[in-house]
Scaffold this motif. Structure first.
Motif, PDB file in Angstrom:
ATOM      1  N   ARG B  58       0.726  -1.242  -0.033  1.00 51.04           N
ATOM      2  CA  ARG B  58      -0.008   0.010  -0.161  1.00 51.04           C
ATOM      3  C   ARG B  58       0.782   1.323   0.116  1.00 51.04           C
ATOM      4  N   TRP B 313       6.454   0.724   8.757  1.00 49.89           N
ATOM      5  CA  TRP B 313       6.484   1.890   8.107  1.00 49.89           C
ATOM      6  C   TRP B 313       7.733   2.483   7.498  1.00 49.89           C
ATOM      7  N   THR B 317       9.821   3.379   3.899  1.00 49.21           N
ATOM      8  CA  THR B 317      10.375   4.891   3.849  1.00 49.21           C
ATOM      9  C   THR B 317      11.702   4.909   3.612  1.00 49.21           C
ATOM     10  N   MET B 377      26.290  16.641  10.926  1.00 42.54           N
ATOM     11  CA  MET B 377      25.913  16.820   9.577  1.00 42.54           C
ATOM     12  C   MET B 377      26.696  17.800   8.767  1.00 42.54           C
TER      13      MET B 377
ATOM     14  N   MET C   1      17.313  20.426  10.399  1.00 44.23           N
ATOM     15  CA  MET C   1      17.859  19.587  11.621  1.00 44.23           C
ATOM     16  C   MET C   1      17.844  18.067  11.345  1.00 44.23           C
ATOM     17  N   LEU C   2      18.554  17.319  12.175  1.00 45.32           N
ATOM     18  CA  LEU C   2      18.586  15.979  11.629  1.00 45.32           C
ATOM     19  C   LEU C   2      17.480  15.579  12.142  1.00 45.32           C
ATOM     20  N   GLY C   3      17.174  14.340  11.121  1.00 48.29           N
ATOM     21  CA  GLY C   3      15.667  13.763  11.376  1.00 48.29           C
ATOM     22  C   GLY C   3      14.702  14.224  10.677  1.00 48.29           C
ATOM     23  N   ILE C   6      13.602  12.374   7.522  1.00 49.03           N
ATOM     24  CA  ILE C   6      12.819  11.098   8.043  1.00 49.03           C
ATOM     25  C   ILE C   6      11.482  11.239   8.192  1.00 49.03           C
ATOM     26  N   GLY C   9      10.043  11.708   4.867  1.00 46.82           N
ATOM     27  CA  GLY C   9       9.628  10.584   4.206  1.00 46.82           C
ATOM     28  C   GLY C   9       8.427   9.764   4.985  1.00 46.82           C
ATOM     29  N   LEU C  10       8.269   9.664   6.145  1.00 51.10           N
ATOM     30  CA  LEU C  10       7.360   8.960   6.960  1.00 51.10           C
ATOM     31  C   LEU C  10       6.071   9.701   6.573  1.00 51.10           C
ATOM     32  N   THR C  13       5.114   8.394   2.900  1.00 47.73           N
ATOM     33  CA  THR C  13       4.616   7.002   2.699  1.00 47.73           C
ATOM     34  C   THR C  13       3.393   6.718   3.426  1.00 47.73           C
ATOM     35  N   ALA C  14       3.137   7.447   4.309  1.00 39.43           N
ATOM     36  CA  ALA C  14       1.845   7.545   5.277  1.00 39.43           C
ATOM     37  C   ALA C  14       0.715   7.979   4.112  1.00 39.43           C
ATOM     38  N   ASN C  16       0.889   7.895   0.961  1.00 39.71           N
ATOM     39  CA  ASN C  16       0.722   6.820  -0.088  1.00 39.71           C
ATOM     40  C   ASN C  16      -0.140   5.594   0.337  1.00 39.71           C
ATOM     41  N   PHE C  17       0.003   5.343   1.619  1.00 37.80           N
ATOM     42  CA  PHE C  17      -0.686   4.243   2.466  1.00 37.80           C
ATOM     43  C   PHE C  17      -1.983   4.442   2.432  1.00 37.80           C
ATOM     44  N   SER C  20      -4.079   5.032  -1.117  1.00 35.70           N
ATOM     45  CA  SER C  20      -4.207   3.807  -1.959  1.00 35.70           C
ATOM     46  C   SER C  20      -5.637   3.201  -1.465  1.00 35.70           C
TER      47      SER C  20
END
Lengths: 167, 391, 207
Positions: B58, B313, B317, B377, C1-3, C6, C9-10, C13-14, C16-17, C20
């Motif tokens: 999905r 999840w 990703t 970084m 900032m670090l992260g 991520i 990206g999360l 994908t959420a 997209n999830f 769908s």
């Protein structure tokens, strides 16, 4: 002597013997970890949970892996064929082993006389160990900590030096 | 009635124990609990694999498996039959005994960890003093089985995968342990039961979980990252890196032995998420005071499944890390952060109640995070990937 | 900032999830046995034999010249010539294949047989469901399985089939014209026989 004790000690001894007698070095390392596991079981049988789990965590989880890494990174796991597993200086080794065994045996026999014949198992909880480490044995603990920190920093410096040279 | 539902499995166990003669009761109880654990977790494994395949599908705008049974629900059954009936190929030059033992050692070590996890009120197989240590000891012995698998296969990919796996597991075991140590400092015990008990309080209807404190949150984040690396989950799946080394240490495994590795991997994931839930998310306690009537085991397994969903999840990703990034992250970011977190936890312990310790601890944790993130970084040790030749 | 990346990206994908489940357009998968995409005209899978008219045995264009059999790189075509002859599309008597087999398991869909066939008798099919449960006999497609009508060919490759038909019609017309001319010449010759023999070169010129 319970059956469990006999089984576990047999396993430990077998592991130790295999570690010495097997030809393949990686097999030896694996046999050593079997011996370590047997030792941990022996600790657990004596209700020494902390020592037993620390034995598994440190020896199987770290020392055995370190040994294996060392074997794989330094030389091939295969020992040259046709050569005896016994080193040429086996008499010296035998003498050293006998001497160590004698010292240990002497120490145990000396200590055994002072122990009461049928002592009740002391209930040592992890809590007690923690208290003892933080009060009575705080100096040795700190010395060990300092030594380990020095070793850690030393390792870092060694690694850094190599990297600079590579540049 | 609700009390009975909460203690359903305990009562069941006692009922069966009542059926056998007194001398056999203890043994029966232990066997029952062990059988229950061995039955429940593989079932959850089947469920998690299906969930993962569907969920990943999905996320990539696909359907995922939907052919076997309604909505593909029987896919795990088909997978199981397939792996059971497949030929078990052992490489000609492989070290037969070690090759055979490796999956067994892995599965045994992974299942041992469940012996001390409190899965509900009164639902723990062995309530021992040093249960946290026990879980970590069992987790550490999986490393050896991974090495055994990789070395005995006599395959360069297997060996590379095993070396990667072992290096990674050792590196991330340090932050994993250190991030759990803060909990030990707070509860003053190594017993998981006591840790759950310590979190089982409510004020204003909200629970006193450790994750709701500055050091707890920092520890929780570190723990999640280290747990991902420990279980070789993406983005830390270098040991399996399909595109580089096929399947890493279990390249040469097929049939049922491969299934055992697969099972071991997922059950290890359940184990470590169960541990994380117990340490930071209050174990089997309810998230709100008015929900305490729901049986405790539902909370435990619900939280574990939620954790697994988060893993899925993340897998959907993030791309895979590079080996140097992995090591840099472990030793130059995770390790200092967890060490600092120990200091923060100690400060929290000795500053006494009040808003001041909240402010100070939050400031230290956030400040250190931002500072270390910035430095890392800027030096290119952590953070976004940069390529010299591509792009 | 670090992260930060991520988290971004999360979120992606959420999205997209969840998406769908909401919008059907996101799911581009065609669930094959139930749903099918319309066949693409240029697709080609496996050769078949073209026949004209209603009866496949009468209308088979193949004349068993065996060029395809010789050219086939994996040698998956087996042809046996007939003893008798039958008229082809222009009416000329030709031999025909008594046996024409193609092995599906050997064929690599290179289309060389189609390229070399001088009679437009073998063409590429779009049919791809060639799997059988009999791996010996079932994978050998015989003459009657391979024969497909020209209308079918028009259905799957309309442009190409139209070109082929035009070419064939042209050829046929040419042959007919030639036949007609020959007939006329013969008639003229027959008529001119008693007359002057000077008409002869003219007849020859009309060829």
């Amino acid at each position: 002597m319970s059956i469990a004790f006999v089984l576990v000690s047999a396993l430990t001894i077998a592991g130790g013997l295999a570690a010495v007698l097997l030809k393949n070095l990686v097999h030896c390392a694996l046999a050593v970890s079997v011996a370590f596991a047997g030792l941990a079981f022996l600790f657990l049988q004596l209700d020494a949970q902390f020592a037993g789990f620390a034995q598994i965590l440190v020896y199987i989880g770290a020392v055995a892996i370190l040994v294996v890494f060392a074997i794989l990174l330094t030389r091939g796991a295969e020992s040259p064929k046709g050569e005896s597993v016994f080193s040429r200086a086996w008499q010296a080794g035998l003498a050293i082993a006998a001497a160590v065994f004698a010292v240990l045996g002497w120490a145990i026999l000396q200590g055994a006389a002072e122990l009461p014949a049928n002592a009740a198992t002391p209930q040592v909880t992890v809590n007690d160990i923690g208290h003892a480490l933080m009060s009575r044995y705080v100096l040795p603990l700190e010395i060990v900590a300092l030594l380990l920190t020095a070793a850690l920093i030393g390792a870092v410096i060694v690694a850094m030096h190599e990297k600079e040279r590579a540049k | 009635m609700l009390e009975k539902a909460d203690q359903l499995f305990v009562l069941l166990q006692h009922w069966v124990m009542g059926l056998v003669p007194a001398a056999w009761q203890t043994a029966t109880g232990i066997v029952l609990a062990v059988v229950a654990i061995i039955a429940v977790y593989p079932t959850l494994f089947a469920l998690a694999v299906l969930l993962e395949r569907k969920g990943l599908g999905r996320m990539q705008n696909r359907y995922g498996p939907n052919r076997v049974g309604p909505f593909g629900l029987f896919q795990p059954v088909a997978d199981g039959i397939k792996s059971l009936t497949k030929e078990d190929v052992v490489p000609f030059r492989a070290d037969t005994l070690v090759h055979f033992l490796a999956p067994l050692v892995l599965v045994v070590a992974v299942f041992m960890g469940f012996a001390v996890l409190p899965m509900g009120r009164n639902m723990v197989l062995v309530d021992m003093d040093a249960s946290l240590l026990f879980v970590f000891a069992m987790g550490a012995s999986t490393e050896l089985s991974v090495f055994m698998a990789g070395w005995s296969s006599r395959n360069k990919y297997s060996l590379l995968g095993a070396m990667r796996a072992v290096a990674q597991m050792i590196s991330y075991e340090v932050p994993l342990l250190l991030s759990s140590v803060v909990i030990v400092m707070m509860t003053g015990s190594l017993s998981l039961e006591k840790m759950v008990e310590a979190q089982n309080h409510y004020s204003y209807g909200l629970p006193h979980w450790y994750v709701f404190t500055p050091w707890g949150l920092a520890g929780f984040v570190m723990f999640v990252i280290a747990a991902m690396a420990e279980t070789n989950r993406s983005p830390f799946d270098l040991p399996e890196g399909e595109s580089e080394i096929i399947a890493g240490y279990f390249t040469e495994y097929s049939g049922f032995k491969f299934a055992l590795f697969f099972l071991g991997e997922y059950v290890g994931m359940f184990g470590i998420s169960g541990l994380g839930v117990t340490l930071f998310l209050g174990g089997w306690t309810a998230p709100f005071a008015f929900l305490t009537w729901v049986p405790s085991w539902i909370w435990f397994f619900g939280k574990v499944m939620l954790w697994i969903c988060f893993f899925i999840w993340v897998r959907g990703t993030l791309p895979r890390l590079r080996q140097d990034q992995l090591m840099n992250f472990a030793w130059k970011f995770m390790l200092p952060m967890t060490l600092l977190n120990l200091l923060v936890a100690a400060m929290w312990r000795f500053m006494g109640e009040g808003w001041l310790r909240w402010a100070v601890c939050t400031a230290v944790v956030v400040g250190a995070y931002v500072l270390m993130g910035r430095t890392g970084m800027r030096r290119g040790q952590i953070g976004p990937r940069s390529y010299r030749y591509a792009e | 900032m670090l992260g930060e990346g991520i988290l971004k990206g999360l979120a992606e994908t959420a999205k997209n999830f969840a998406g769908s489940y909401v919008s059907k357009e996101r799911l581009t998968t065609v669930q094959y046995p139930e749903e099918r995409v319309a066949p693409i005209e240029a697709s080609r899978v496996f050769p078949f034999l073209v026949y004209d008219g209603g009866d496949w045995q009468a209308g088979l264009r193949c004349v068993a010249c065996q060029i395809c059999e010789k050219e086939c790189p994996p040698k998956c075509i087996y042809i046996e010539k007939s003893k008798d002859k039958k008229p082809d599309y222009v009416g000329k008597p030709q031999i025909y294949p008594a046996r024409f087999d193609i092995d599906v398991s050997v064929c690599m869909s290179c289309q060389i047989c189609v390229e070399v066939c001088p009679f437009e008798a073998i063409k590429m099919d779009t049919e791809f469901e060639l799997a059988t449960d009999d791996r010996f006999g079932g994978l050998l497609r015989s003459r009657d399985q391979l024969a497909k009508s020209n209308e079918y060919y028009h259905g799957i490759h309309p442009t190409e089939a139209a070109e082929v038909d035009a070419r064939l019609a042209e050829e046929k017309a040419k042959v007919e014209a030639k036949a007609k001319a020959a007939a006329e010449a013969a008639a003229a010759k027959a008529a001119a026989e008693p007359a002057t023999p000077a008409a002869k070169p003219a007849g020859g010129e009309s060829k």
